[in-house]
Design a protein around this motif. Structure first.
Motif, PDB file in Angstrom:
ATOM      1  N   ALA A   1       0.824  -1.196   0.000  1.00 12.89           N
ATOM      2  CA  ALA A   1       0.000   0.000   0.000  1.00 12.89           C
ATOM      3  C   ALA A   1       0.861   1.250   0.000  1.00 12.89           C
ATOM      4  N   VAL A   2       0.244   2.342  -0.473  1.00 15.05           N
ATOM      5  CA  VAL A   2       0.828   3.670  -0.313  1.00 15.05           C
ATOM      6  C   VAL A   2       0.210   4.274   0.937  1.00 15.05           C
ATOM      7  N   SER A   3       1.047   4.674   1.871  1.00 16.62           N
ATOM      8  CA  SER A   3       0.585   5.214   3.153  1.00 16.62           C
ATOM      9  C   SER A   3       0.637   6.741   3.124  1.00 16.62           C
ATOM     10  N   LEU A   4      -0.485   7.375   3.527  1.00 18.83           N
ATOM     11  CA  LEU A   4      -0.622   8.823   3.571  1.00 18.83           C
ATOM     12  C   LEU A   4      -1.069   9.242   4.963  1.00 18.83           C
ATOM     13  N   PRO A   5      -0.991  10.515   5.306  1.00 22.37           N
ATOM     14  CA  PRO A   5      -1.554  10.959   6.584  1.00 22.37           C
ATOM     15  C   PRO A   5      -3.041  10.604   6.691  1.00 22.37           C
ATOM     16  N   ASP A   6      -3.523  10.364   7.913  1.00 23.15           N
ATOM     17  CA  ASP A   6      -4.890   9.863   8.077  1.00 23.15           C
ATOM     18  C   ASP A   6      -5.951  10.851   7.595  1.00 23.15           C
ATOM     19  N   GLY A   7      -5.636  12.124   7.511  1.00 16.80           N
ATOM     20  CA  GLY A   7      -6.617  13.103   7.061  1.00 16.80           C
ATOM     21  C   GLY A   7      -7.015  12.973   5.614  1.00 16.80           C
ATOM     22  N   PHE A   8      -6.317  12.137   4.859  1.00 20.68           N
ATOM     23  CA  PHE A   8      -6.641  11.978   3.444  1.00 20.68           C
ATOM     24  C   PHE A   8      -7.870  11.103   3.209  1.00 20.68           C
ATOM     25  N   ALA A   9      -8.218  10.234   4.119  1.00 17.64           N
ATOM     26  CA  ALA A   9      -9.240   9.216   3.855  1.00 17.64           C
ATOM     27  C   ALA A   9     -10.573   9.820   3.448  1.00 17.64           C
ATOM     28  N   GLU A  10     -11.080  10.747   4.246  1.00 18.97           N
ATOM     29  CA  GLU A  10     -12.408  11.299   3.968  1.00 18.97           C
ATOM     30  C   GLU A  10     -12.433  12.174   2.717  1.00 18.97           C
ATOM     31  N   PRO A  11     -11.499  13.137   2.542  1.00 21.48           N
ATOM     32  CA  PRO A  11     -11.552  13.941   1.317  1.00 21.48           C
ATOM     33  C   PRO A  11     -11.290  13.139   0.050  1.00 21.48           C
ATOM     34  N   LEU A  12     -10.534  12.036   0.126  1.00 23.05           N
ATOM     35  CA  LEU A  12     -10.341  11.204  -1.061  1.00 23.05           C
ATOM     36  C   LEU A  12     -11.657  10.590  -1.534  1.00 23.05           C
ATOM     37  N   ARG A  13     -12.541  10.302  -0.597  1.00 23.84           N
ATOM     38  CA  ARG A  13     -13.845   9.759  -1.003  1.00 23.84           C
ATOM     39  C   ARG A  13     -14.694  10.812  -1.710  1.00 23.84           C
ATOM     40  N   ARG A  14     -14.348  12.095  -1.544  1.00 28.70           N
ATOM     41  CA  ARG A  14     -15.104  13.168  -2.182  1.00 28.70           C
ATOM     42  C   ARG A  14     -14.337  13.795  -3.348  1.00 28.70           C
ATOM     43  N   ALA A  15     -13.263  13.158  -3.777  1.00 23.95           N
ATOM     44  CA  ALA A  15     -12.486  13.680  -4.896  1.00 23.95           C
ATOM     45  C   ALA A  15     -13.276  13.538  -6.198  1.00 23.95           C
ATOM     46  N   THR A  16     -12.805  14.209  -7.241  1.00 20.55           N
ATOM     47  CA  THR A  16     -13.473  14.114  -8.551  1.00 20.55           C
ATOM     48  C   THR A  16     -13.591  12.656  -8.973  1.00 20.55           C
ATOM     49  N   VAL A  17     -12.512  11.913  -8.811  1.00 22.50           N
ATOM     50  CA  VAL A  17     -12.561  10.449  -8.934  1.00 22.50           C
ATOM     51  C   VAL A  17     -12.441   9.915  -7.515  1.00 22.50           C
ATOM     52  N   PRO A  18     -13.540   9.466  -6.896  1.00 26.72           N
ATOM     53  CA  PRO A  18     -13.480   9.028  -5.499  1.00 26.72           C
ATOM     54  C   PRO A  18     -12.529   7.848  -5.307  1.00 26.72           C
ATOM     55  N   VAL A  19     -11.777   7.901  -4.223  1.00 24.59           N
ATOM     56  CA  VAL A  19     -10.868   6.814  -3.856  1.00 24.59           C
ATOM     57  C   VAL A  19     -11.274   6.314  -2.477  1.00 24.59           C
ATOM     58  N   VAL A  20     -11.511   5.023  -2.365  1.00 27.99           N
ATOM     59  CA  VAL A  20     -11.883   4.417  -1.089  1.00 27.99           C
ATOM     60  C   VAL A  20     -10.694   3.618  -0.576  1.00 27.99           C
ATOM     61  N   GLY A  21     -10.049   4.142   0.469  1.00 31.00           N
ATOM     62  CA  GLY A  21      -8.980   3.425   1.136  1.00 31.00           C
ATOM     63  C   GLY A  21      -9.414   3.063   2.543  1.00 31.00           C
ATOM     64  N   TYR A  22      -8.474   3.013   3.491  1.00 26.98           N
ATOM     65  CA  TYR A  22      -8.823   2.710   4.874  1.00 26.98           C
ATOM     66  C   TYR A  22      -7.755   3.273   5.791  1.00 26.98           C
ATOM     67  N   VAL A  23      -8.116   3.483   7.049  1.00 32.25           N
ATOM     68  CA  VAL A  23      -7.200   4.063   8.031  1.00 32.25           C
ATOM     69  C   VAL A  23      -6.701   2.964   8.954  1.00 32.25           C
ATOM     70  N   GLU A  24      -5.394   2.955   9.153  1.00 33.15           N
ATOM     71  CA  GLU A  24      -4.782   1.960  10.037  1.00 33.15           C
ATOM     72  C   GLU A  24      -3.613   2.624  10.757  1.00 33.15           C
ATOM     73  N   GLU A  25      -3.667   2.616  12.093  1.00 33.45           N
ATOM     74  CA  GLU A  25      -2.600   3.214  12.912  1.00 33.45           C
ATOM     75  C   GLU A  25      -2.307   4.654  12.490  1.00 33.45           C
ATOM     76  N   ASP A  26      -3.379   5.443  12.386  1.00 35.48           N
ATOM     77  CA  ASP A  26      -3.277   6.876  12.105  1.00 35.48           C
ATOM     78  C   ASP A  26      -2.685   7.193  10.737  1.00 35.48           C
ATOM     79  N   ARG A  27      -2.779   6.271   9.800  1.00 32.37           N
ATOM     80  CA  ARG A  27      -2.346   6.536   8.426  1.00 32.37           C
ATOM     81  C   ARG A  27      -3.442   6.074   7.467  1.00 32.37           C
ATOM     82  N   THR A  28      -3.599   6.789   6.373  1.00 30.58           N
ATOM     83  CA  THR A  28      -4.503   6.363   5.300  1.00 30.58           C
ATOM     84  C   THR A  28      -3.740   5.424   4.386  1.00 30.58           C
ATOM     85  N   LEU A  29      -4.266   4.225   4.193  1.00 29.87           N
ATOM     86  CA  LEU A  29      -3.609   3.250   3.322  1.00 29.87           C
ATOM     87  C   LEU A  29      -4.399   3.099   2.029  1.00 29.87           C
ATOM     88  N   LEU A  30      -3.682   3.147   0.920  1.00 33.87           N
ATOM     89  CA  LEU A  30      -4.243   2.907  -0.404  1.00 33.87           C
ATOM     90  C   LEU A  30      -3.594   1.633  -0.934  1.00 33.87           C
TER      91      LEU A  30
END
Length: 443
Positions: free
Chosen positions: A389-418
Motif C-alpha cells: 500500500a501507499v501510506s498517507l496521513p490519516d486526514g486523506f481518507a475522507e476527502p479522497l472519497r469526495r475527490a473528482t474520482v473518489p478513492v476508497v482506502g482505509y485508516v490503520e494506525e493513524d495513516r490512510t492506506l491505499l
C-alpha cells in the motif's frame, strides 16, 4: 423603488430558464441526459448568479460543468481497500470485453430468436454453453439473478412441503442480516438440521433421510471458519452415502471459482465439487468468476430442467445484458478479479514505489508499506493475500472519497492506506491525480 435600484437588482441579470435551455450546448446535453437533470443544473446556476457568485455570461459553461457524466447516479470509484470483491463497491469489476458485450446487447438483440429460422430460440444459449465449456463436469446449466435466488429456486422446486437436510454449522448469516435458514423456510421447505455447530458426520445425514426428504444441502460457510474440535462431511462422502437413495445432493459453493486455484487452496470450486459427486452446484457470478451479478446453477440435466420448468424460474431469470456480460467474461480475456488475484507482490511493490515517488515529489508525505489484501465477498476468509500500500496521513481518507474520482482506502494506525492489491496498473495515474487534488486543497 427607484429606477436605479431596479437596474442594480441582480435578479434582472439572471438569464431566463427558457433562454438557457435553448442554448445549443444545453440542448445537446438534454438529448444525452434528459430535460430534468439539465433544468435542475440551470436552476442551481441561476441561484449562483442571483447571489453574485457567478457572472451571468458564465451561465452556460457553469451549467455544463454542473451536469453529471451520465443520467445515473452511480459513480466510478477507485477501490484501494485491498479487498478484491468488495460488496459495497459492486463486487467484481467487469472486463472491457464484458462492458462491450453489455453495450452490444443493450439495444434490440436476438436473445430469444433463431435468426436462421425466424423462430423463437433458447434464451441465453451461448452464455450457458460458455458455462458448460468452463465446467465440463456439468451436464446442464441455468442462470438466475444471484446465488440467493438460485438457492431459493432449488429449495422451492425440490423442497417445498418437504425436508431439506443440512448441517447446523452451515445455517449461516452472510451479511446485512441475511440468513440462509430464513431464505430456505420462506420457500415452504422444512429444515432438518443435523449434527452440532462444530461436528457433523455422514451418519448424521444418513439417519435424517426419510421419504419426506427433498434434498441434502451443503452450504459453504464462506465468511467464517470454525476451528478446534470439528468434523464435517465432504461432498464425496455425502455423494457415496446418498447413492441409490434418489435424494439429490446440492452444494452451494458461494464464490464462483470455476476450477481449483493454487492461491486459494481451501476455496471450493464448481468443477471439483461436481466431479466429487454433487448433483447440483450453486455459485455467484460476480465474485471470483469476475462477471456480472448472477446465480449459477450447474449439474445434472434432469434436475436443471426441473428448475427451468418451475414457475418461479420466470421471476428469477436474468436479462439480456447479464447474459451478454457473463458470456464475455467466460469467453473473453482474463477478468480483472483474476488479474488482481494473480498479480505478484513485487510488481505491486514496484507500482507502489512509483506512485509514492510521484506524490513525494509534489510534497505529499507518501510511504510504501506492506499491507495484506483479501478476496472479499465471503471468499477465503482466512487467507490474506500479500499486498503493498501507499501510506498517507490519516486526514486523506475522507476527502479522497469526495475527490473528482473518489478513492476508497482505509485508516490503520493513524495513516490512510491505499492498497494496490485491489487496483489495476491502469488505475495508478488516476490514483495519483486524486491524491494530488486533495493535497492542493490543503495548501
Amino acid at each position: 423603488m427607484s429606477d436605479d435600484a431596479r437596474t442594480d437588482d441582480p435578479r434582472r441579470a439572471v438569464p431566463r430558464t427558457d433562454a438557457l435551455l435553448a442554448d445549443p450546448a444545453l440542448r445537446a446535453a438534454e438529448q444525452r441526459l434528459g430535460r430534468a437533470l439539465v433544468k435542475d443544473a440551470v436552476a442551481r446556476v441561476q441561484q449562483r448568479i442571483r447571489t453574485g457568485a457567478l457572472a451571468p455570461e458564465r451561465a452556460v459553461p457553469a451549467v455544463l460543468d454542473d451536469l453529471p457524466t451520465t443520467a445515473g447516479s452511480l459513480r466510478p470509484v477507485l477501490n484501494a481497500t485491498g479487498v478484491l470483491v468488495h460488496t459495497n463497491l459492486g463486487r467484481a469489476p467487469l472486463s472491457a470485453a464484458a462492458v462491450e458485450a453489455i453495450a452490444a446487447a443493450a439495444g434490440t438483440t436476438d436473445v430469444e430468436l433463431d435468426l436462421a429460422t425466424g423462430r423463437r430460440g433458447p434464451r441465453g444459449e451461448a452464455a450457458l454453453g460458455a458455462l458448460l465449456d468452463a465446467v465440463p463436469a456439468a451436464e446442464a446449466a441455468l442462470v438466475v439473478g444471484n446465488c440467493a435466488a438460485a438457492l431459493a429456486l432449488v429449495a422451492t422446486a425440490l423442497g417445498q412441503g418437504r425436508e431439506l437436510v443440512l448441517a447446523r454449522g452451515e445455517l449461516v448469516e452472510i451479511g446485512d442480516g441475511f440468513r440462509i435458514p430464513d431464505l430456505l423456510q420462506s420457500t415452504g421447505a422444512r429444515l432438518r438440521e443435523v449434527g452440532t455447530t462444530n461436528r457433523v458426520t455422514v451418519e448424521d445425514y444418513r439417519a435424517a433421510l426419510s421419504p419426506d426428504t427433498g434434498a441434502v444441502l451443503k452450504v459453504h460457510p464462506s465468511n467464517f471458519v470454525v476451528r478446534g474440535f470439528t468434523r464435517s462431511a465432504d461432498v464425496g462422502e455425502l455423494a457415496a452415502a446418498l447413492a441409490g437413495t434418489g435424494v439429490p445432493l446440492v452444494a452451494d459453493v458461494g464464490s464462483g471459482l470455476l476450477r481449483a486455484h493454487p492461491l486459494l487452496p481451501d476455496e471450493p470450486d464448481l468443477q471439483s465439487t461436481l466431479a466429487a459427486g454433487a448433483d447440483l452446484v450453486l455459485a455467484s457470478g460476480d465474485k471470483l468468476l469476475g462477471g456480472p451479478q448472477a446465480g449459477l446453477v450447474l449439474g445434472r440435466a434432469d434436475l436443471v430442467q426441473r428448475l427451468r420448468r418451475h414457475p418461479l424460474y420466470r421471476a428469477l431469470r436474468v436479462d439480456k445484458t447479464t447474459l451478454a456480460a457473463l458470456e464475455a467474461t467466460l469467453r473473453g480475456p482474463t477478468p480483472p478479479v483474476r488479474q488482481l488475484l494473480e498479480t505478484g507482490v513485487e510488481e505491486l511493490r514496484t507500482r507502489a514505489t512509483a506512485v509514492a515517488g510521484r506524490l513525494a515529489a509534489a510534497g505529499v508525505d507518501a510511504r510504501v508499506v506492506d499491507a495484506p489484501g483479501r478476496v472479499g465477498g465471503g471468499g477465503a476468509p482466512e487467507h490474506p493475500l500479500p499486498g503493498v500500500a501507499v501510506s498517507l496521513p490519516d486526514g486523506f481518507a475522507e476527502p479522497l472519497r469526495r475527490a473528482t474520482v473518489p478513492v476508497v482506502g482505509y485508516v490503520e494506525e493513524d495513516r490512510t492506506l491505499l492498497n494496490l492489491r485491489s487496483l489495476l496498473p491502469a488505475d495508478d495515474d488516476a490514483l495519483v491525480g486524486a491524491v494530488l487534488e486533495v493535497a492542493r486543497r490543503w495548501t
